[in-house]
Design an enzyme around this catalytic site. Structure first.
Site, PDB file in Angstrom:
ATOM      1  N   HIS A 128      62.699  32.900  30.434  1.00 54.30           N
ATOM      2  CA  HIS A 128      63.403  32.529  31.675  1.00 54.30           C
ATOM      3  C   HIS A 128      62.865  31.224  32.273  1.00 54.30           C
ATOM      4  O   HIS A 128      63.497  30.676  33.189  1.00 54.30           O
ATOM      5  CB  HIS A 128      63.282  33.640  32.726  1.00 54.30           C
ATOM      6  CG  HIS A 128      63.965  34.911  32.343  1.00 54.30           C
ATOM      7  ND1 HIS A 128      65.294  34.964  31.968  1.00 54.30           N
ATOM      8  CD2 HIS A 128      63.499  36.193  32.266  1.00 54.30           C
ATOM      9  CE1 HIS A 128      65.618  36.222  31.677  1.00 54.30           C
ATOM     10  NE2 HIS A 128      64.546  36.982  31.840  1.00 54.30           N
ATOM     11  N   ASP A 165      66.332  39.837  23.593  1.00 51.60           N
ATOM     12  CA  ASP A 165      65.933  40.460  24.858  1.00 51.60           C
ATOM     13  C   ASP A 165      67.203  40.896  25.602  1.00 51.60           C
ATOM     14  O   ASP A 165      68.266  40.307  25.437  1.00 51.60           O
ATOM     15  CB  ASP A 165      65.159  39.426  25.693  1.00 51.60           C
ATOM     16  CG  ASP A 165      64.471  40.019  26.905  1.00 51.60           C
ATOM     17  OD1 ASP A 165      63.264  40.299  26.816  1.00 51.60           O
ATOM     18  OD2 ASP A 165      65.140  40.201  27.944  1.00 51.60           O
ATOM     19  N   HIS A 167      67.864  40.529  28.630  1.00 50.19           N
ATOM     20  CA  HIS A 167      68.226  39.496  29.610  1.00 50.19           C
ATOM     21  C   HIS A 167      68.543  38.190  28.894  1.00 50.19           C
ATOM     22  O   HIS A 167      67.880  37.847  27.907  1.00 50.19           O
ATOM     23  CB  HIS A 167      67.064  39.282  30.590  1.00 50.19           C
ATOM     24  CG  HIS A 167      66.648  40.523  31.308  1.00 50.19           C
ATOM     25  ND1 HIS A 167      65.565  41.281  30.902  1.00 50.19           N
ATOM     26  CD2 HIS A 167      67.188  41.146  32.380  1.00 50.19           C
ATOM     27  CE1 HIS A 167      65.438  42.326  31.717  1.00 50.19           C
ATOM     28  NE2 HIS A 167      66.411  42.271  32.611  1.00 50.19           N
ATOM     29  N   ASP A 246      63.536  45.249  25.824  1.00 47.93           N
ATOM     30  CA  ASP A 246      64.018  45.947  27.017  1.00 47.93           C
ATOM     31  C   ASP A 246      65.474  46.380  26.912  1.00 47.93           C
ATOM     32  O   ASP A 246      66.028  46.924  27.870  1.00 47.93           O
ATOM     33  CB  ASP A 246      63.774  45.107  28.285  1.00 47.93           C
ATOM     34  CG  ASP A 246      64.038  43.632  28.077  1.00 47.93           C
ATOM     35  OD1 ASP A 246      64.596  43.257  27.019  1.00 47.93           O
ATOM     36  OD2 ASP A 246      63.687  42.830  28.968  1.00 47.93           O
TER      37      ASP A 246
HETATM   38 ZN    ZN Z   1      64.069  40.927  29.424  1.00 45.71          ZN
END
Ligand code: ZN
Length: 309
Positions: A128, A165, A167, A246
């Site tokens: 991120h 991931d 996200h 995740d």
């Molecule tokens: Zn994540």
């Protein structure tokens, strides 16, 4: 050339913590290494200590302003909040520099043929972190630092990044969008933090947003219909992986339903692509994954395939 798989980490990666109850905690690394030791899997790996990333290496992915700000961001005691989810403590900077340095070392080891593949068991995670800002538990974009190192220091011309991931890797996209030497393919849960990715920012991004509840079958479709054709066309000289765990069904950070076998499956496919295009070269680095029991087992499934065990 060795077919062994490196295991790169550092005790400093435990020094970073963001307060009691924060899911991105030092115990994540303990859970992973305990499980790999108790299952005997660790014996198959070649251990290395992560070096500190240098400013030159960091500035290939980040602005000088961001690097300067991060190096000054840790307090002498207590915490400094960088965003609602991300803070620094006195041990943060060594951890962050080791995390980025691990991916640089992994790249060097694989390019020199000392190992065939490498896994970086590091934190803080990185995907991120944008070119100019920390975000979502991330300070430096570890995988982007490694990719730019492969291009700049080893003269590679085409590098692929796979990000599974849950996200969207918005920071990696921010840094790498429009860099035609890189192809980034990813899956992520749509409509979830960081609320980006459904519209790719450049043609070198192949983003597959999936709905909450998506299973391993959805991952297989994303691979078969999007990732694999794009990677086959691109013919990468090395494959990097932003390995977040995740999307596991037990992980309450999101709503996807993958299981350990899905991580094994996708890792086998990535290794096959690497064997077809780039002598098996894969560098993988830990991103998310917050259910300690299933994080450890999912990493084991991933690493077992990287090691060819
Ligand atoms: Zn994540």
């Amino acid at each position: 050339m060795s077919a062994a798989c490196a295991w790169i980490t550092h005790a400093d990666c435990r020094l970073h913590e963001m307060g009691e109850g924060h899911p991105e905690c030092p115990e994540r690394l303990d859970a992973i290494s305990d499980h790999l030791l108790s299952t005997g899997l660790m014996q198959l790996l070649v251990p290395y200590d992560a070096p500190l990333a240098t400013i030159e290496q960091l500035e290939r992915a980040h602005t000088a302003h961001h690097v300067r700000e991060m190096l000054a961001a840790a307090p002498a005691e207590g915490y400094v909040r960088l965003d609602p989810d991300t803070s620094t403590c006195p041990g943060t900077i060594p951890a962050a520099l080791r995390a980025a340095g691990a991916v640089v070392l992994a790249t060097d080891l694989v390019m020199r043929g000392e190992v065939g593949r490498a896994f970086c068991a590091v934190r803080p995670p990185g995907h991120h972190a944008t070119r100019d800002a920390p975000m979502g538990f991330c300070l430096f974009n570890n995988i982007a630092v490694g990719i730019r190192h492969a291009l700049a220091a080893h003269g590679l011309e085409r590098v692929a990044l796979v990000d599974f991931d849950v996200h969207h890797g918005n920071g990696s996209e921010d840094i790498l969008a429009g860099d035609e030497r890189v192809l980034m393919v990813s899956t992520f849960q749509s409509g979830l933090y960081p609320f980006a990715g459904d519209e790719p920012r450049a043609s070198n991004m192949a983003n597959v947003g999936l709905p909450a509840g998506a299973t391993g079958e959805d991952l297989q479709e994303a691979f078969d219909y999007v990732w694999k054709p794009r990677i086959d066309d691109f013919r990468p000289e090395m494959i990097f992986v932003s390995a977040g765990f995740d999307a596991h069904r037990a992980d309450d950070m999101a709503g996807m339903r993958w299981v350990e076998e899905d991580y094994a499956w996708i890792t086998r496919r990535i290794v096959e692509l690497a064997e077809r295009h780039c002598r098996g070269r894969v560098v993988s680095s830990l991103e998310g994954g917050y259910h300690l029991f299933h994080l450890a087992r999912s990493v084991a499934a991933h690493v077992r395939e990287l090691a060819g065990a």
